[in-house]
Write an enzyme that holds these catalytic residues in place. Structure first.
Site, mmCIF file in Angstrom:
data_model
loop_
_atom_site.group_PDB
_atom_site.id
_atom_site.type_symbol
_atom_site.label_atom_id
_atom_site.label_comp_id
_atom_site.label_asym_id
_atom_site.label_seq_id
_atom_site.Cartn_x
_atom_site.Cartn_y
_atom_site.Cartn_z
ATOM 1 N N GLY A 12 0.797 -1.326 0.105
ATOM 2 C CA GLY A 12 0.111 -0.004 0.113
ATOM 3 C C GLY A 12 0.792 1.084 0.142
ATOM 4 N N ARG A 30 -9.032 10.729 2.266
ATOM 5 C CA ARG A 30 -9.176 9.332 2.287
ATOM 6 C C ARG A 30 -9.588 8.806 0.995
ATOM 7 N NH1 ARG A 30 -11.052 5.256 6.359
ATOM 8 N NH2 ARG A 30 -13.120 4.634 5.291
ATOM 9 N N ASP A 71 -9.099 -5.989 16.647
ATOM 10 C CA ASP A 71 -10.002 -5.281 17.411
ATOM 11 C C ASP A 71 -10.624 -6.433 18.658
ATOM 12 O OD1 ASP A 71 -10.431 -2.641 15.779
ATOM 13 O OD2 ASP A 71 -10.221 -4.526 14.701
ATOM 14 N N ARG A 113 -8.202 -7.162 21.309
ATOM 15 C CA ARG A 113 -7.983 -6.278 22.173
ATOM 16 C C ARG A 113 -9.327 -6.108 23.054
ATOM 17 N NH1 ARG A 113 -6.410 -1.974 17.326
ATOM 18 N NH2 ARG A 113 -4.348 -2.207 17.526
ATOM 19 N N HIS A 119 -13.634 -2.192 10.504
ATOM 20 C CA HIS A 119 -12.396 -2.038 11.163
ATOM 21 C C HIS A 119 -12.168 -0.850 11.218
ATOM 22 C CE1 HIS A 119 -8.239 -2.378 12.963
ATOM 23 N NE2 HIS A 119 -7.761 -2.047 11.507
HETATM 24 P P1 ADP Z 1 2.531 -0.792 6.385
HETATM 25 O O1 ADP Z 1 2.805 0.023 7.582
HETATM 26 O O2 ADP Z 1 0.971 -0.942 6.111
HETATM 27 O O3 ADP Z 1 3.267 -2.062 6.410
HETATM 28 P P2 ADP Z 1 4.602 0.314 4.716
HETATM 29 O O4 ADP Z 1 4.696 1.479 3.937
HETATM 30 O O5 ADP Z 1 5.525 0.185 5.584
HETATM 31 O O6 ADP Z 1 3.012 0.389 5.222
HETATM 32 O O7 ADP Z 1 4.577 -0.926 3.385
HETATM 33 C C1 ADP Z 1 3.745 -1.040 2.567
HETATM 34 C C2 ADP Z 1 4.936 -1.832 1.368
HETATM 35 O O8 ADP Z 1 4.111 -1.667 0.177
HETATM 36 C C3 ADP Z 1 5.843 -1.004 1.102
HETATM 37 O O9 ADP Z 1 7.174 -1.686 1.397
HETATM 38 C C4 ADP Z 1 5.776 -0.426 -0.507
HETATM 39 O O10 ADP Z 1 7.076 -0.638 -1.113
HETATM 40 C C5 ADP Z 1 4.996 -1.654 -0.883
HETATM 41 N N1 ADP Z 1 4.173 -1.486 -2.260
HETATM 42 C C6 ADP Z 1 3.520 -0.223 -2.208
HETATM 43 N N2 ADP Z 1 2.990 -0.259 -3.546
HETATM 44 C C7 ADP Z 1 3.192 -1.509 -4.146
HETATM 45 C C8 ADP Z 1 3.126 -2.201 -5.481
HETATM 46 N N3 ADP Z 1 2.377 -1.835 -6.446
HETATM 47 N N4 ADP Z 1 3.727 -3.319 -5.688
HETATM 48 C C9 ADP Z 1 4.194 -3.832 -4.645
HETATM 49 N N5 ADP Z 1 4.618 -3.227 -3.456
HETATM 50 C C10 ADP Z 1 4.112 -2.278 -3.186
#
Ligand code: ADP
Length: 310
Positions: A76, A85, A145, A148, A172
């Site tokens: 993400g 959002r 949740d 918790r 959630h």
């Molecule tokens: P969280 O705290 O939700 O784990 P992070 O930002 O630490 O959030 O982790 C999200 C991960 O998703 C990151 O390592 C990022 O590189 C990866 N990510 C984002 N977009 C893509 C994508 N299109 N394909 C693969 N990985 C992705």
């Protein structure tokens, strides 16, 4: 069972760490568009394995997911300053559009576990994009949740959380519903249990527990920026229920045909989870207020989804 984890950030790596330490999977493969991060997380976790289990932890491209029984979707993007959002959601939907086809090309028989937030909406998106039956696209939902809630009830009653059977339903997030009316400890309602233990469950105590469950994530985010260990352990629990075909009752999110009059909405209710994914839904008994709150939660989720273009 081989497990894929797409998204090697905080949540993905915490899930991988929990799975590796407990030896829940024979193999874990991390995939991330930041390949260096995926490799680093895999190596770091692999170095913990000799102290704990025999799980093989690697990183690779989507093709390496071949044969995975479960793929956790934890990829993400973070919220940009000033971003709404809904704009964030649109970008996360785009992330899922990029990854889900590739995951299914490599591992067409995998059950998808969605961890990316907002998890209920992302579960709904993953279900639509994958074309899989809802029972095989499971969001972590209120699994944490619920944990918790049980922890705080157990703490008040002086009993282990494992002896508490209570669930958090719905989204959630802010509209989630703590289901007090059917909460039990041992064989008793929590109210009767509390009376026997001489620790009455007053409205004040219930309000404090409600606040503790609802605002736990905010408190943690204030202190460390994000949350990952709790959800990582929750994802391990979910993987274990699938890998061992446990038929365990867990509160997880899948697209549900009808909830309080709202059709095809992903949210959490208790469900039986096993090797086939969600085997059955268990609609709990609710009082009038809980029915109303669950309906409001379902409508809110549906409205968000309807406003989203993807
Ligand atoms: P969280 O705290 O939700 O784990 P992070 O930002 O630490 O959030 O982790 C999200 C991960 O998703 C990151 O390592 C990022 O590189 C990866 N990510 C984002 N977009 C893509 C994508 N299109 N394909 C693969 N990985 C992705």
């Amino acid at each position: 069972m081989k497990i894929g984890i797409v998204g090697a950030g905080m949540v993905g790596s915490a899930a991988g760490y929990a799975i590796a330490l407990k030896g829940t999977a024979s193999k874990i493969v991390f995939v991330d568009y930041n390949a260096g991060l995926a490799r680093a997380q895999a190596e770091d976790i692999a170095h913990a394995v000799p102290f704990a289990s025999s799980t093989v932890v690697t990183a690779g491209d989507y093709a390496e997911l071949k044969g995975a029984g479960v793929v956790i979707l934890a990829a993400g993007v973070g919220q940009k300053p000033g971003e709404s959002r809904l704009e964030l959601l649109t970008r996360n939907a785009e992330v899922f559009r990029q990854i889900i086809g590739k995951v299914l090309d490599a591992a067409p028989d995998a059950i998808l576990l969605v961890a990316t937030n907002p998890v209920d909406i992302m579960t709904q998106i993953a279900t639509r994009l994958s074309g899989l039956p809802p029972a095989r696209v499971i969001g972590s939902g209120t699994i944490l949740d619920t944990a918790r809630f049980r922890h705080l009830i157990g703490e008040h009653l002086g009993v282990a959380p494992r002896s508490v059977h209570a669930y958090v339903l719905g989204e959630h997030g802010d509209s989630e519903v703590l289901c007090w009316s059917s909460a039990r400890a041992g064989t008793l309602s929590v109210k009767d249990f509390a009376a026997q233990m001489r620790v009455p469950l007053t409205e004040g105590v219930k309000a404090r527990i409600d606040d503790g469950v609802r605002n736990a994530a905010y408190t943690i985010i204030n202190g460390k920026g994000a949350t990952w260990y709790g959800i990582g352990a929750g994802l391990e629990r979910l993987v274990r229920a699938i890998a061992r075909d446990e038929q365990t009752v867990l509160s997880v999110s899948i697209v549900t045909p009808k909830v309080e009059g709202v059709q095809d909405v992903a949210l959490s209710i208790p469900r039986i989870v096993g090797a086939q994914g969600v085997v059955s839904d268990l609609f709990p008994e609710l009082d009038d207020g809980e029915h109303e709150a669950l309906g409001a939660s379902a409508r809110l989720l549906k409205e968000t989804l309807d406003a989203l273009e993807y």
